[in-house]
Design a protein around this motif. Structure first.
Motif: not given
Ligand code: SF4
Length: 324
Positions: A94-99, A124-129, A158-166
């Motif tokens: 998921l980190g690969m698709i999260t801006p 710390l910055v990747g915590y939400p992922v 948003e991450i889920v929507r982006r993943f599913n879209c890709l």
């Protein structure tokens, strides 16, 4: 089919009555309505913990509190985050698709940077992922959140929507279950109850420890003598009494304003109310404490059940990302 809830908590050791009123009571209730997955998020804890020597003890104490208040391993999956390693794989993917810009704008990241200037790590910055990974790995469609946590869940969505879209429809997009988490005041009258501030009462305290702590608590600072009229609306003892014995609090407002009751009497009412409410929980905790093997078994079984769901999710993720 029941909807599935995911919720997690960092292993902070023994929990306090603020945790009990604020989250645990609600988690216990949710077990009858939902398929619940409750996770002790030990990897999350590492984002702000350099000394891990107490980590296992903290997990143990937290599990004892969870079980004592009524989280039931027959109804819910109770487990430790790191015991299901698939979460770290999903976190990487998921980190690969999260801006990065999405993560840098998270308000709690900015707060943490101020709080731990010396340890602003990659995790710390990747915590939400990682948080998103926790939720979607177990196909949770519902997440209980307070109003202030809505932006975090929105980021997961948003991450889920982006993943599913890709990669095509793969991950479940969770919805918020807006929950009212009562603000439990601390004993120092300076804000909410927290372990860090030391203004708390642990679930596991003895009745005497509870009484000793409440006896030294702050009340209305304007009440220097019993004859001084008080202001119950700013008094933490009054607020706590309302949370543990709303009926017993009746009439105290007026008596306090007219200086017809002293703070010692009020505190005694609160000591009794908290000890009465905690007694069965504390007794159950003692029983559980005597059987550490059973606790280990609960976590092992919880991780096994969680892993079945996790592996199913990861098969689909790998397939749709063409990693298979
Ligand atoms: Fe608070 Fe009770 Fe004292 Fe009034 S009498 S200030 S409500 S503790």
């Amino acid at each position: 089919m029941k909807h599935r809830i995911f919720s997690g908590a960092r292993p902070t050791g023994r929990l306090h009555i603020g945790n009990y009123l604020g989250a645990l009571q609600n988690w216990v209730k949710l077990q009858d309505e939902y398929d619940c997955v409750y996770c002790i998020v030990d990897i999350h804890a590492l984002t702000s913990m350099e000394d891990t020597s107490n980590l296992q003890a903290n997990i143990h104490e937290m599990l004892l509190d969870w079980l004592a208040v009524g989280l039931d391993p027959q109804k819910s999956i109770l487990f430790v985050q790191s015991h299901v390693p698939e979460v770290t794989e999903l976190n990487t993917l998921l980190g690969m698709i999260t801006p990065l810009s999405w993560l840098l704008r998270v308000p709690t990241f900015k707060d943490k940077v101020k709080l731990q200037k010396e340890n602003v790590n990659y995790g710390l910055v990747g915590y939400p992922v990682l948080m998103a990974s926790d939720i979607v790995l177990y196909k949770a469609d519902t997440v209980p959140v307070g109003e202030d946590q809505l932006p975090h869940l929105e980021l997961t969505r948003e991450i889920v929507r982006r993943f599913n879209c890709l990669f095509g429809e793969t991950l479940v997009e969770p919805k918020a279950k807006l929950t009212d988490f009562p603000n439990v005041p601390g004993l120092d009258g300076k804000g909410k109850m927290s372990k860090q501030a030391g203004n708390h009462i642990e679930i596991a305290m003895t009745e005497k420890e509870t009484a000793d702590k409440i006896k030294t608590a702050f009340t209305d600072p304007a009440r220097l003598r019993r004859s001084d009229p008080g202001h119950p609306e700013i008094c933490n003892i009054y607020k706590l009494l309302g949370q543990f014995d709303a009926e017993g609090r009746n009439g105290i407002d007026e008596k306090c304003r007219n200086a017809e009751i002293g703070c010692v009497e009020c505190k005694n009412l609160l000591i009794k109310a908290i000890n009465d409410a905690m007694r069965p929980i504390r007794e159950r905790r003692k029983e559980l404490e005597a059987n550490p093997k059973a606790l280990e078994g609960i976590l092992t079984e919880g991780a096994e059940r969680a892993r079945v769901i996790a592996q199913d999710t990861m098969r689909l993720v790998r397939k749709n990302m063409k990693l298979l």
